[in-house]
Design a protein around this motif. Structure first.
Motif, mmCIF file in Angstrom:
data_model
loop_
_atom_site.group_PDB
_atom_site.id
_atom_site.type_symbol
_atom_site.label_atom_id
_atom_site.label_comp_id
_atom_site.label_asym_id
_atom_site.label_seq_id
_atom_site.Cartn_x
_atom_site.Cartn_y
_atom_site.Cartn_z
ATOM 1 N N GLN A 1 -5.686 -44.027 13.597
ATOM 2 C CA GLN A 1 -6.554 -45.020 14.230
ATOM 3 C C GLN A 1 -8.011 -44.779 13.802
ATOM 4 O OE1 GLN A 1 -5.864 -44.646 18.445
ATOM 5 N NE2 GLN A 1 -3.986 -45.860 18.379
ATOM 6 N N GLU A 2 -8.754 -45.863 13.676
ATOM 7 C CA GLU A 2 -10.157 -45.746 13.265
ATOM 8 C C GLU A 2 -10.985 -46.872 13.854
ATOM 9 O OE1 GLU A 2 -11.185 -46.646 9.123
ATOM 10 O OE2 GLU A 2 -9.070 -47.202 8.821
ATOM 11 N N ILE A 3 -12.272 -46.623 13.873
ATOM 12 C CA ILE A 3 -13.255 -47.617 14.329
ATOM 13 C C ILE A 3 -14.333 -47.723 13.266
ATOM 14 C CG2 ILE A 3 -15.040 -48.137 16.032
ATOM 15 C CD1 ILE A 3 -13.348 -46.804 18.149
ATOM 16 N N ASP A 4 -14.624 -48.936 12.858
ATOM 17 C CA ASP A 4 -15.676 -49.193 11.870
ATOM 18 C C ASP A 4 -16.451 -50.427 12.336
ATOM 19 O OD1 ASP A 4 -17.347 -49.445 9.728
ATOM 20 O OD2 ASP A 4 -15.778 -49.920 8.256
ATOM 21 N N VAL A 5 -17.617 -50.200 12.932
ATOM 22 C CA VAL A 5 -18.420 -51.307 13.453
ATOM 23 C C VAL A 5 -19.871 -51.139 13.034
ATOM 24 C CG1 VAL A 5 -16.915 -51.652 15.452
ATOM 25 C CG2 VAL A 5 -18.897 -50.155 15.655
ATOM 26 N N LEU A 6 -20.563 -52.261 13.017
ATOM 27 C CA LEU A 6 -22.002 -52.297 12.747
ATOM 28 C C LEU A 6 -22.674 -52.941 13.951
ATOM 29 C CD1 LEU A 6 -23.755 -51.459 10.267
ATOM 30 C CD2 LEU A 6 -23.829 -53.883 9.657
ATOM 31 N N MET A 7 -23.763 -52.350 14.429
ATOM 32 C CA MET A 7 -24.431 -52.831 15.650
ATOM 33 C C MET A 7 -25.868 -53.222 15.371
ATOM 34 S SD MET A 7 -23.010 -49.680 17.899
ATOM 35 C CE MET A 7 -22.757 -48.718 16.415
#
Length: 282
Positions: free
Chosen positions: A142-148
């Motif tokens: 599982q992974e998370i890749d976000v830009l804020m």
């Protein structure tokens, strides 16, 4: 604050809660999220993380602007993937030993400069106020890749922009001993109040109570439960003396927040005076 009306004190409290601006996550661009946390919930959690960035360095983003610029937007990236620890013992059941990066914390958010922000803020350390805010739990694969995108806003628009966890005030307590309180009664009286309010002095071999610091009192009214003491003490409040309690979220120090609140109130007063001056007199 001394010598002011309750309406003015309450105005400062409301401004601290809702009108002193801060920077907070406004938009979240999700490139990959295979965790059990839904995209909307993840975005909401990220928005509530306080960001250590001085809002006075930035401008408000114009209504309708989709793309941020270096003067109105801070950009953060969160990119993390969970994997197994090949060195973990086979009989282990502790996730801290079995997995790498299985807990996603606010410390994993990294600042990505926009435009020439590196030159504009050479000594800046833009990051979450606290590094140990848990965002999500992951398992291998599982992974998370976000830009804020963080923008400047006020608590009146959304609670995430509020710079304080709480802002409140109370009136200064006024405690008067109507008669001398001595010996055992003095010790009982001392226990009726918060520590530091009543002190006991030794005068000519007698224990005598006196009011040391009424400011520390919480108005528990415990003294009125004792028949021998309730007529010896008068509890009151100083009507124009306000004790403020400002608990910052850590974005700005409390003294800076109070200063900014005063500036905002002064600006409101000035705008009101300008409106009065612009009204034609008949």
């Amino acid at each position: 604050m001394v010598g002011i009306d309750a309406a003015i004190a309450n105005a400062f409290r409301r401004i601290l809660l809702a009108e002193v601006p801060t920077m907070a996550v406004e938009k979240v661009f999700v490139y990959n999220n295979t965790s059990i946390v839904q995209d909307e919930i993840l975005a909401h959690r990220l928005g509530l993380i306080p960001i250590r960035a001085d809002p006075r360095l930035f401008e408000y983003r114009n209504q309708g602007d989709e793309e941020g610029t270096e003067i109105d937007t801070l950009q953060f990236q969160l990119k993390i993937k969970c994997s197994r620890n090949p060195q973990a013992a086979k009989e282990s059941s502790d996730p801290n030993e079995l997995y790498f990066n299985h807990k996603v914390y606010s410390k994993h958010m990294t600042w990505v400069p926009l435009g020439n922000q590196t030159d504009l803020f050479p000594d800046a350390d833009f990051r979450p106020v606290h590094d140990d805010i848990l965002i999500a739990l992951l398992r291998p694969g599982q992974e998370i890749d976000v830009l804020m995108h963080c923008v400047k806003g006020i608590g009146k628009d959304h609670a995430k922009f509020s710079p304080v966890a709480t802002a409140s005030y109370r009136l200064l307590p006024d405690i008067t001993l109507l008669q001398p309180v001595e010996d055992e009664a003095a010790e009982t009286l001392q226990k009726c109040f918060s520590p530091g309010v009543i002190e006991i002095q030794n005068i000519k071999g007698k224990k005598v109570a006196r009011v040391a610091n009424a400011r520390l009192d919480t108005f528990s009214r415990e003294v009125f439960r004792h028949e021998g003491l309730k007529n010896l003490v008068r509890l009151a409040r100083v009507r124009n003396h306000y004790i403020f309690s400002v608990e910052s979220t850590g974005i700005l120090p409390p003294d800076v927040l109070v200063t900014e609140a005063i500036k905002i109130l002064m600006g409101k007063c000035q705008r009101f005076l300008n409106e009065l001056d612009s009204v034609p007199m008949e």
